[in-house]
Design a protein around this motif. Structure first.
Motif, PDB file in Angstrom:
ATOM      1  N   GLN A  16      46.438  38.782  44.276  1.00 27.39           N
ATOM      2  CA  GLN A  16      47.087  37.950  45.290  1.00 27.39           C
ATOM      3  C   GLN A  16      46.223  36.726  45.575  1.00 27.39           C
ATOM      4  OE1 GLN A  16      47.579  39.418  49.390  1.00 27.39           O
ATOM      5  NE2 GLN A  16      49.718  38.818  49.182  1.00 27.39           N
ATOM      6  N   CYS A  17      46.839  35.563  45.514  1.00 30.48           N
ATOM      7  CA  CYS A  17      46.151  34.310  45.819  1.00 30.48           C
ATOM      8  C   CYS A  17      45.807  34.281  47.310  1.00 30.48           C
ATOM      9  CB  CYS A  17      47.044  33.124  45.456  1.00 30.48           C
ATOM     10  SG  CYS A  17      46.335  31.520  45.907  1.00 30.48           S
ATOM     11  N   GLY A  18      44.574  33.908  47.623  1.00 29.05           N
ATOM     12  CA  GLY A  18      44.149  33.811  49.015  1.00 29.05           C
ATOM     13  C   GLY A  18      44.654  32.565  49.714  1.00 29.05           C
ATOM     14  N   HIS A  19      45.275  31.664  48.969  1.00 27.64           N
ATOM     15  CA  HIS A  19      45.770  30.414  49.546  1.00 27.64           C
ATOM     16  C   HIS A  19      47.263  30.487  49.859  1.00 27.64           C
ATOM     17  CE1 HIS A  19      41.955  28.501  48.518  1.00 27.64           C
ATOM     18  NE2 HIS A  19      42.054  29.097  47.346  1.00 27.64           N
ATOM     19  N   CYS A  20      48.060  30.880  48.845  1.00 27.87           N
ATOM     20  CA  CYS A  20      49.525  30.853  49.019  1.00 27.87           C
ATOM     21  C   CYS A  20      50.156  32.253  49.005  1.00 27.87           C
ATOM     22  CB  CYS A  20      50.167  29.998  47.933  1.00 27.87           C
ATOM     23  SG  CYS A  20      50.122  30.734  46.273  1.00 27.87           S
ATOM     24  N   LEU A  21      49.345  33.281  48.805  1.00 28.34           N
ATOM     25  CA  LEU A  21      49.754  34.686  48.784  1.00 28.34           C
ATOM     26  C   LEU A  21      50.621  35.056  47.573  1.00 28.34           C
ATOM     27  CD1 LEU A  21      50.439  35.271  52.584  1.00 28.34           C
ATOM     28  CD2 LEU A  21      48.302  35.527  51.313  1.00 28.34           C
ATOM     29  N   ASN A  22      50.691  34.178  46.569  1.00 30.73           N
ATOM     30  CA  ASN A  22      51.375  34.501  45.320  1.00 30.73           C
ATOM     31  C   ASN A  22      50.676  35.698  44.668  1.00 30.73           C
ATOM     32  OD1 ASN A  22      53.068  34.153  43.011  1.00 30.73           O
ATOM     33  ND2 ASN A  22      51.397  33.070  41.989  1.00 30.73           N
ATOM     34  N   ASN A  23      51.445  36.621  44.136  1.00 31.62           N
ATOM     35  CA  ASN A  23      50.894  37.822  43.498  1.00 31.62           C
ATOM     36  C   ASN A  23      51.226  37.770  42.008  1.00 31.62           C
ATOM     37  OD1 ASN A  23      49.582  40.258  43.344  1.00 31.62           O
ATOM     38  ND2 ASN A  23      51.303  41.465  44.085  1.00 31.62           N
ATOM     39  N   ALA A  24      50.235  37.371  41.202  1.00 34.49           N
ATOM     40  CA  ALA A  24      50.476  37.167  39.772  1.00 34.49           C
ATOM     41  C   ALA A  24      49.154  37.130  39.014  1.00 34.49           C
ATOM     42  CB  ALA A  24      51.217  35.851  39.558  1.00 34.49           C
ATOM     43  N   PRO A  25      49.193  37.249  37.688  1.00 29.30           N
ATOM     44  CA  PRO A  25      47.975  37.000  36.907  1.00 29.30           C
ATOM     45  C   PRO A  25      47.550  35.539  37.104  1.00 29.30           C
ATOM     46  CG  PRO A  25      49.618  38.110  35.566  1.00 29.30           C
ATOM     47  CD  PRO A  25      50.302  37.687  36.845  1.00 29.30           C
ATOM     48  N   MET A  26      46.254  35.310  37.197  1.00 27.13           N
ATOM     49  CA  MET A  26      45.721  33.961  37.393  1.00 27.13           C
ATOM     50  C   MET A  26      45.060  33.488  36.103  1.00 27.13           C
ATOM     51  SD  MET A  26      46.312  33.439  40.637  1.00 27.13           S
ATOM     52  CE  MET A  26      46.998  34.530  41.870  1.00 27.13           C
ATOM     53  N   GLU A  27      45.179  32.204  35.825  1.00 29.21           N
ATOM     54  CA  GLU A  27      44.527  31.661  34.634  1.00 29.21           C
ATOM     55  C   GLU A  27      43.010  31.659  34.837  1.00 29.21           C
ATOM     56  OE1 GLU A  27      44.259  27.712  31.793  1.00 29.21           O
ATOM     57  OE2 GLU A  27      45.683  27.715  33.457  1.00 29.21           O
ATOM     58  N   ILE A  28      42.270  32.151  33.847  1.00 24.19           N
ATOM     59  CA  ILE A  28      40.807  32.109  33.872  1.00 24.19           C
ATOM     60  C   ILE A  28      40.404  30.756  33.302  1.00 24.19           C
ATOM     61  CG2 ILE A  28      38.671  33.152  33.034  1.00 24.19           C
ATOM     62  CD1 ILE A  28      40.321  35.785  32.703  1.00 24.19           C
ATOM     63  N   VAL A  29      39.915  29.858  34.174  1.00 27.49           N
ATOM     64  CA  VAL A  29      39.589  28.505  33.729  1.00 27.49           C
ATOM     65  C   VAL A  29      38.109  28.349  33.380  1.00 27.49           C
ATOM     66  CG1 VAL A  29      41.551  27.405  34.863  1.00 27.49           C
ATOM     67  CG2 VAL A  29      39.405  27.661  36.106  1.00 27.49           C
ATOM     68  N   ALA A  30      37.263  29.285  33.841  1.00 30.31           N
ATOM     69  CA  ALA A  30      35.842  29.275  33.491  1.00 30.31           C
ATOM     70  C   ALA A  30      35.278  30.670  33.699  1.00 30.31           C
ATOM     71  CB  ALA A  30      35.078  28.266  34.336  1.00 30.31           C
ATOM     72  N   GLN A  31      34.215  30.976  32.943  1.00 34.71           N
ATOM     73  CA  GLN A  31      33.583  32.290  33.053  1.00 34.71           C
ATOM     74  C   GLN A  31      32.091  32.147  32.778  1.00 34.71           C
ATOM     75  OE1 GLN A  31      35.583  35.906  31.649  1.00 34.71           O
ATOM     76  NE2 GLN A  31      33.850  36.206  30.278  1.00 34.71           N
ATOM     77  N   PHE A  32      31.294  32.903  33.531  1.00 37.66           N
ATOM     78  CA  PHE A  32      29.843  32.947  33.353  1.00 37.66           C
ATOM     79  C   PHE A  32      29.412  34.396  33.452  1.00 37.66           C
ATOM     80  CE2 PHE A  32      25.676  33.302  35.386  1.00 37.66           C
ATOM     81  CZ  PHE A  32      24.893  32.636  34.458  1.00 37.66           C
ATOM     82  N   SER A  33      28.516  34.832  32.575  1.00 38.75           N
ATOM     83  CA  SER A  33      28.006  36.197  32.672  1.00 38.75           C
ATOM     84  C   SER A  33      26.488  36.192  32.564  1.00 38.75           C
ATOM     85  CB  SER A  33      28.613  37.094  31.590  1.00 38.75           C
ATOM     86  OG  SER A  33      28.243  36.648  30.313  1.00 38.75           O
TER      87      SER A  33
END
Length: 90
Positions: A16-33
């Protein structure tokens, strides 16, 4: 000619998006490990425990979300094997 995966989009699990409350898979635009520990999976065989941070973008409102989780190939096989933590957005 082989397909190039450079531009292939990756998505998170459904959240769930914390901004608009949309419940969906989110695009991963960056990752760091980063490696935070090592575990001995077999005598003399070690696996890294990694902390993974991801920057996600909501497909509805395009706002950014942050999440982190830990992963170790020695004892994890699916995303259900770890706890994903949503971090506060700035």
């Amino acid at each position: 000619m082989a397909m190039n995966n450079i531009n292939k989009k990756k998505f998170s699990q459904k959240i769930q998006c914390g901004h608009c409350l949309n419940n969906a898979p989110m695009e991963i635009v960056a990752q760091f490990s980063r490696i935070v520990d090592r575990v001995e999976s077999n005598p003399g065989d070690y696996d890294d425990v990694c902390e993974i941070y991801q920057v996600l973008q909501c497909p509805a409102c395009f706002e950014v979300l942050f999440q982190k989780y830990q992963w170790c190939d020695a004892y994890m096989e699916t995303p259900g094997d770890t706890t994903i933590e949503l971090l506060p957005s700035f």
